[in-house]
Design an enzyme around this catalytic site. Structure first.
Site, PDB file in Angstrom:
ATOM      1  N   HIS A   1      87.239  50.988  31.569  1.00 48.66           N
ATOM      2  CA  HIS A   1      88.030  52.039  31.391  1.00 48.66           C
ATOM      3  C   HIS A   1      87.723  52.863  30.066  1.00 48.66           C
ATOM      4  O   HIS A   1      88.452  53.686  29.528  1.00 48.66           O
ATOM      5  CB  HIS A   1      89.618  51.798  31.539  1.00 48.66           C
ATOM      6  CG  HIS A   1      89.925  51.815  32.561  1.00 48.66           C
ATOM      7  ND1 HIS A   1      89.488  52.621  33.799  1.00 48.66           N
ATOM      8  CD2 HIS A   1      91.088  51.012  33.396  1.00 48.66           C
ATOM      9  CE1 HIS A   1      90.051  52.529  34.874  1.00 48.66           C
ATOM     10  NE2 HIS A   1      91.086  51.712  34.692  1.00 48.66           N
TER      11      HIS A   1
ATOM     12  N   ASP B   1     100.051  52.195  27.231  1.00 46.98           N
ATOM     13  CA  ASP B   1     100.719  52.841  28.051  1.00 46.98           C
ATOM     14  C   ASP B   1     100.444  52.582  29.562  1.00 46.98           C
ATOM     15  O   ASP B   1     101.398  52.771  30.467  1.00 46.98           O
ATOM     16  CB  ASP B   1     100.545  54.623  27.978  1.00 46.98           C
ATOM     17  CG  ASP B   1     101.026  54.933  26.427  1.00 46.98           C
ATOM     18  OD1 ASP B   1     101.849  54.373  25.999  1.00 46.98           O
ATOM     19  OD2 ASP B   1     100.492  55.957  26.180  1.00 46.98           O
TER      20      ASP B   1
ATOM     21  N   GLU C   1     107.175  57.377  21.402  1.00 45.69           N
ATOM     22  CA  GLU C   1     106.158  57.689  21.511  1.00 45.69           C
ATOM     23  C   GLU C   1     106.592  59.434  21.466  1.00 45.69           C
ATOM     24  O   GLU C   1     107.566  59.769  21.030  1.00 45.69           O
ATOM     25  CB  GLU C   1     105.359  57.511  22.835  1.00 45.69           C
ATOM     26  CG  GLU C   1     104.632  56.211  22.536  1.00 45.69           C
ATOM     27  CD  GLU C   1     103.580  56.097  23.918  1.00 45.69           C
ATOM     28  OE1 GLU C   1     103.172  57.172  24.470  1.00 45.69           O
ATOM     29  OE2 GLU C   1     103.287  54.947  23.859  1.00 45.69           O
TER      30      GLU C   1
HETATM   31  C1  LIG Z   1      94.486  55.747  32.178  1.00 42.87           C
HETATM   32  C2  LIG Z   1      94.229  54.934  30.572  1.00 42.87           C
HETATM   33  C3  LIG Z   1      95.378  54.906  29.773  1.00 42.87           C
HETATM   34  C4  LIG Z   1      95.040  54.161  28.486  1.00 42.87           C
HETATM   35  N1  LIG Z   1      96.134  53.962  27.412  1.00 42.87           N
HETATM   36  C5  LIG Z   1      96.053  53.409  26.272  1.00 42.87           C
HETATM   37  C6  LIG Z   1      96.937  53.083  25.434  1.00 42.87           C
HETATM   38  O1  LIG Z   1      98.247  53.729  25.838  1.00 42.87           O
HETATM   39  N2  LIG Z   1      96.713  52.793  24.425  1.00 42.87           N
HETATM   40  C7  LIG Z   1      95.548  52.113  23.976  1.00 42.87           C
HETATM   41  O2  LIG Z   1      95.278  51.202  23.061  1.00 42.87           O
HETATM   42  N3  LIG Z   1      94.421  52.181  24.963  1.00 42.87           N
HETATM   43  C8  LIG Z   1      94.566  52.713  26.044  1.00 42.87           C
HETATM   44  N4  LIG Z   1      93.603  53.550  26.916  1.00 42.87           N
HETATM   45  C9  LIG Z   1      92.263  52.761  26.370  1.00 42.87           C
HETATM   46  C10 LIG Z   1      91.824  51.230  26.803  1.00 42.87           C
HETATM   47  O3  LIG Z   1      92.277  50.442  25.597  1.00 42.87           O
HETATM   48  C11 LIG Z   1      90.177  51.311  26.730  1.00 42.87           C
HETATM   49  O4  LIG Z   1      89.975  52.100  27.877  1.00 42.87           O
HETATM   50  C12 LIG Z   1      89.737  49.962  26.562  1.00 42.87           C
HETATM   51  O5  LIG Z   1      88.182  50.176  26.681  1.00 42.87           O
HETATM   52  C13 LIG Z   1      90.097  48.923  27.765  1.00 42.87           C
HETATM   53  O6  LIG Z   1      89.703  49.090  28.796  1.00 42.87           O
HETATM   54  P1  LIG Z   1      88.914  47.896  29.744  1.00 42.87           P
HETATM   55  O7  LIG Z   1      90.003  46.809  29.733  1.00 42.87           O
HETATM   56  O8  LIG Z   1      88.297  48.443  30.976  1.00 42.87           O
HETATM   57  O9  LIG Z   1      87.663  47.536  28.758  1.00 42.87           O
HETATM   58  P2  LIG Z   1      86.228  48.238  29.096  1.00 42.87           P
HETATM   59  O10 LIG Z   1      86.224  49.645  29.087  1.00 42.87           O
HETATM   60  O11 LIG Z   1      85.658  47.571  30.090  1.00 42.87           O
HETATM   61  O12 LIG Z   1      85.541  47.614  27.607  1.00 42.87           O
HETATM   62  C14 LIG Z   1      85.609  48.252  26.272  1.00 42.87           C
HETATM   63  C15 LIG Z   1      84.803  47.650  25.391  1.00 42.87           C
HETATM   64  O13 LIG Z   1      85.102  46.316  25.216  1.00 42.87           O
HETATM   65  C16 LIG Z   1      84.110  45.432  25.337  1.00 42.87           C
HETATM   66  N5  LIG Z   1      84.947  44.390  26.036  1.00 42.87           N
HETATM   67  C17 LIG Z   1      85.359  44.281  27.268  1.00 42.87           C
HETATM   68  N6  LIG Z   1      86.048  43.140  27.564  1.00 42.87           N
HETATM   69  C18 LIG Z   1      85.595  42.494  26.599  1.00 42.87           C
HETATM   70  C19 LIG Z   1      85.918  41.134  26.144  1.00 42.87           C
HETATM   71  N7  LIG Z   1      86.578  40.211  26.817  1.00 42.87           N
HETATM   72  N8  LIG Z   1      85.723  40.623  24.728  1.00 42.87           N
HETATM   73  C20 LIG Z   1      85.062  41.526  24.020  1.00 42.87           C
HETATM   74  N9  LIG Z   1      84.717  42.533  24.478  1.00 42.87           N
HETATM   75  C21 LIG Z   1      84.993  43.214  25.480  1.00 42.87           C
HETATM   76  C22 LIG Z   1      83.331  46.086  26.264  1.00 42.87           C
HETATM   77  O14 LIG Z   1      81.958  45.648  26.159  1.00 42.87           O
HETATM   78  C23 LIG Z   1      83.255  47.580  25.966  1.00 42.87           C
HETATM   79  O15 LIG Z   1      82.480  47.674  24.782  1.00 42.87           O
HETATM   80  C24 LIG Z   1      93.884  53.762  28.192  1.00 42.87           C
HETATM   81  C25 LIG Z   1      92.780  53.957  28.930  1.00 42.87           C
HETATM   82  C26 LIG Z   1      93.167  54.612  30.068  1.00 42.87           C
HETATM   83  C27 LIG Z   1      91.834  54.656  31.235  1.00 42.87           C
END
Ligand SMILES: Cc1cc2nc3c(=O)[nH]c(=O)nc-3n(C[C@H](O)[C@H](O)[C@H](O)COP(=O)(O)OP(=O)(O)OC[C@H]3O[C@@H](n4cnc5c(N)ncnc54)[C@H](O)[C@@H]3O)c2cc1C
Ligand SMILES: *[C@@H]1O[C@H](CO)[C@@H](O)[C@H](O)[C@H]1NC(C)=O
Ligand SMILES: *[C@@H]1O[C@H](CO)[C@@H](O)[C@H](O)[C@H]1NC(C)=O
Ligand SMILES: *[C@@H]1O[C@H](CO)[C@@H](O)[C@H](O)[C@H]1NC(C)=O
Ligand SMILES: *[C@@H]1O[C@H](CO)[C@@H](O)[C@H](O)[C@H]1NC(C)=O
Length: 533
Positions: free
Chosen positions: A102, A162, A276
């Site tokens: 994401h 969120d 918020e």
């Molecule tokens: C609809 C939506 C709403 C959102 N709302 C919020 C919000 O309210 N507040 C907020 O703070 N963020 C929010 N986000 C952002 C979110 O925190 C980021 O997208 C974040 O990247 C988490 O997504 P993911 O778990 O899919 O991680 P990924 O996108 O898969 O990874 C993000 C990064 O972290 C690294 N990573 C992944 N897993 C690990 C792990 N286990 N250990 C170490 N590194 C790792 C990856 O290599 C990459 O660099 C939102 C995103 C979306 C799409």
């Protein structure tokens, strides 16, 4: 070349497998990572195009780059094995954990390397263990599953994003912010202990008391030092019900003053548990919020006429929530009255709803379903999130929200709310504005591009916003940051940069971890292709 070295690894894996399958053929000479762990792993490595294609893009849909392979780990040891193989190769290859993918700028990609599909870990048993005041959750777990798992014990984590279809490791690598952060801090401030597989393939349990440099490095560490495979997260007794409130403002001064009043309140005072805010520009007001079940058609008309009557180019909403349960239910109306009496929203523009705690926390899921069915979920998301010093938020409002974005009408959302700086631990890698004011705002320009033209326009706008802050000397910081050169990162981290390079040298000396962040570039990694310049 990293690429050819990796290819050799995959070839070895394949021949090792066929050697095992054939039972009689001898092991190929050299190059094998070693013994049975590797044997167990070969079946977990996918190199087919379908698998690599699935790990080639992210939610942002602006960057695309395929890995050579995807690892489906069954255990943290599988991840450690992969990393050790990379680091012991003559030219190490990149390794990137992927949660839900994401990220929006390719941060979870591993061009020419191996993407670790973290969600595969969750197929194991016992990945969410609930204790009296904490939960041990696998780094691959979705927050919504952590919530469901803890609610059955009457408990829940205190700080949320969120949207809950994000992974524990993914948000802890950034910060994890939301409407509870003013009181509890970001999610990274609510962690007691972590299991991390470092960039050297070491499996470490760390906490503020043990291997603390790694613990603080990894929190907000953008995946640069290691992979979080378990997090011990603080719990509180779970609220049962939520009085969910929206208050409309046409005046940004009143809006921010009230938000700051609300985030100054202690839990013992009459106040909200979640605060918020959103900004709706004139034209999004009539067309945008149809997907928001909060307002009726009639409400939207009232809000639209509020906008035109006051001549305001933006309507602001405080979104807030008051938690309660059976014993406090009789007092919730009174408590709300007490709080509302201190605020200066436009009289009559109070909207409330009562929902369960789970419904409240998982509210964006409803939006997701609507957007998906309209075919506007899987589109480019040129999102820009900024932390703005409190002292400059009105300048930002005038120059950006009412200026640069003034005539806008894209699909999406603009979030704007303050947080208390004291709730952020400066030992962590996560960065806040350098001004050291007590309060800073987060502004999220969360817009979607439905066409190539729109994507280009939003990208240009994003550039203008950053240029405006630069020109006006607004010392903002990007959240979920993205820079195309190391100089940008150097400025982003400011005084922390030196420590970060030292920690990088210690925990990921080959700079193989999460190269999609583009902080420490591997010279041999092919650059990612970007649809927008
Ligand atoms: C609809 C939506 C709403 C959102 N709302 C919020 C919000 O309210 N507040 C907020 O703070 N963020 C929010 N986000 C952002 C979110 O925190 C980021 O997208 C974040 O990247 C988490 O997504 P993911 O778990 O899919 O991680 P990924 O996108 O898969 O990874 C993000 C990064 O972290 C690294 N990573 C992944 N897993 C690990 C792990 N286990 N250990 C170490 N590194 C790792 C990856 O290599 C990459 O660099 C939102 C995103 C979306 C799409
Ligand atoms: C790969 O995807 C295509 C198209 O979706 C599908 O037809 C094919 O069966 C898939 N192959 C494998 C090995 O999964
Ligand atoms: C949960 O507990 C079991 C049994 O003690 C253990 O094997 C497992 O690793 C734990 N899981 C997590 C995520 O801590
Ligand atoms: C708001 O939108 C309405 C309808 O599109 C328009 O008539 C009005 O001029 C706009 N107001 C401002 C202040 O931009
Ligand atoms: C904003 O857009 C510019 C130009 O496309 C790009 O260089 C920059 O990295 C973008 N920043 C973010 C946070 O999206």
């Amino acid at each position: 070349m990293a690429r050819s070295c990796l290819a050799a690894f995959l070839l070895c894996m394949a021949s090792f497998l066929s050697a095992v399958a054939g039972q009689l053929r001898p092991m190929p000479a050299g190059g094998l990572p070693s013994d049975l762990v590797a044997l167990g792993m070969a079946s977990k490595i996918q190199t087919d195009r379908n698998s690599t294609a699935r790990a080639s893009s992210d939610f942002g849909r602006m960057v695309e780059a395929a890995p050579e392979a995807v690892l489906q780990p069954a255990t943290a040891a599988d991840i450690a094995e992969l990393i050790r193989f990379s680091t012991s190769s003559p030219v190490p290859f990149p390794v990137s954990p992927r949660g839900q993918g994401h990220s929006v700028r390719g941060q979870s990609l591993a061009p020419g390397g191996v993407v670790v599909d973290m969600r595969a870990l969750g197929r194991g048993d016992h990945r969410i263990n609930v204790s009296a005041d904490y939960v041990d959750a696998g780094g691959e777990q979705l927050w919504v599953d952590v919530l469901r798992g803890t609610l059955t014990h009457g408990l829940a984590p205190c700080a949320w994003t969120d949207y809950l279809r994000l992974t524990v490791g993914g948000t802890l690598s950034n910060a994890g912010i939301g409407g509870q952060a003013f009181r509890h801090g970001p999610q990274i401030a609510n962690v007691h202990e972590l299991d991390v597989v470092t960039g050297t393939g070491e499996m470490v349990t760390c906490s503020p008391h043990k291997r603390k440099d790694l613990f603080f490095a990894v929190l907000g560490g953008l995946g640069q030092f290691g992979i979080i495979t378990r997090a011990r997260i603080a719990l509180e007794p779970a609220p049962k019900q939520v009085r969910w409130v929206r208050l409309a403002y046409s005046d940004v001064v009143a809006f921010t003053r009230d938000q700051e009043l609300l985030i100054s309140k202690q839990a013992s005072e009459a106040g909200f548990d979640y605060v918020e805010g959103q900004v709706q520009l004139n034209r999004t007001l009539t067309e945008g919020p149809k997907s928001t079940p909060f307002f009726s058609e009639a409400d939207i008309n009232r809000l639209a006429s509020l906008a035109s009557e006051t001549g305001s180019r933006a309507i602001y909403f405080i979104e807030a929530a008051m938690y309660y349960d059976e014993t406090t239910a009789p007092y919730v109306d009174q408590k709300l009255e007490t709080v509302l009496a201190q605020l200066s929203f436009v009289p009559g523009f109070v909207f409330t709803k009562d929902v369960t705690y789970l419904q409240f926390l998982d509210r964006v899921r409803v939006e997701e379903v609507v957007l998906r069915s309209a075919g506007v979920w899987d589109v480019p998301h040129p999102w820009l999130n900024l932390f703005i010093p409190r002292s400059r938020i009105l300048d930002f409002d005038a120059g950006v929200l009412k200026g640069i974005l003034g005539g806008d009408n894209p699909v999406g959302l603009i979030l704007m709310y303050p947080m208390n700086t004291a709730k952020w631990n400066s030992q962590m890698t996560a960065v806040t504005p350098p001004t050291r004011e007590d309060v800073f705002y987060t502004v999220g320009l969360l817009r979607s591009a439905l066409s190539t033209n729109e994507l280009e326009r939003l990208q240009r706008e994003n550039q203008s916003v950053l240029a405006f802050c630069d020109k006006e000397g607004i010392e903002c910081k990007q959240y979920l940051p993205h820079y195309t050169c190391q100089d940008g990162w150097r400025r982003h981290f400011g005084p922390k940069w030196r420590k970060i390079t030292q920690l990088k040298a210690k925990y990921d000396p080959h700079a193989i971890m999460s190269p999609g962040q583009r902080i420490f570039q591997l010279p041999s990694v092919p650059t990612t292709s970007t649809t927008a310049a």
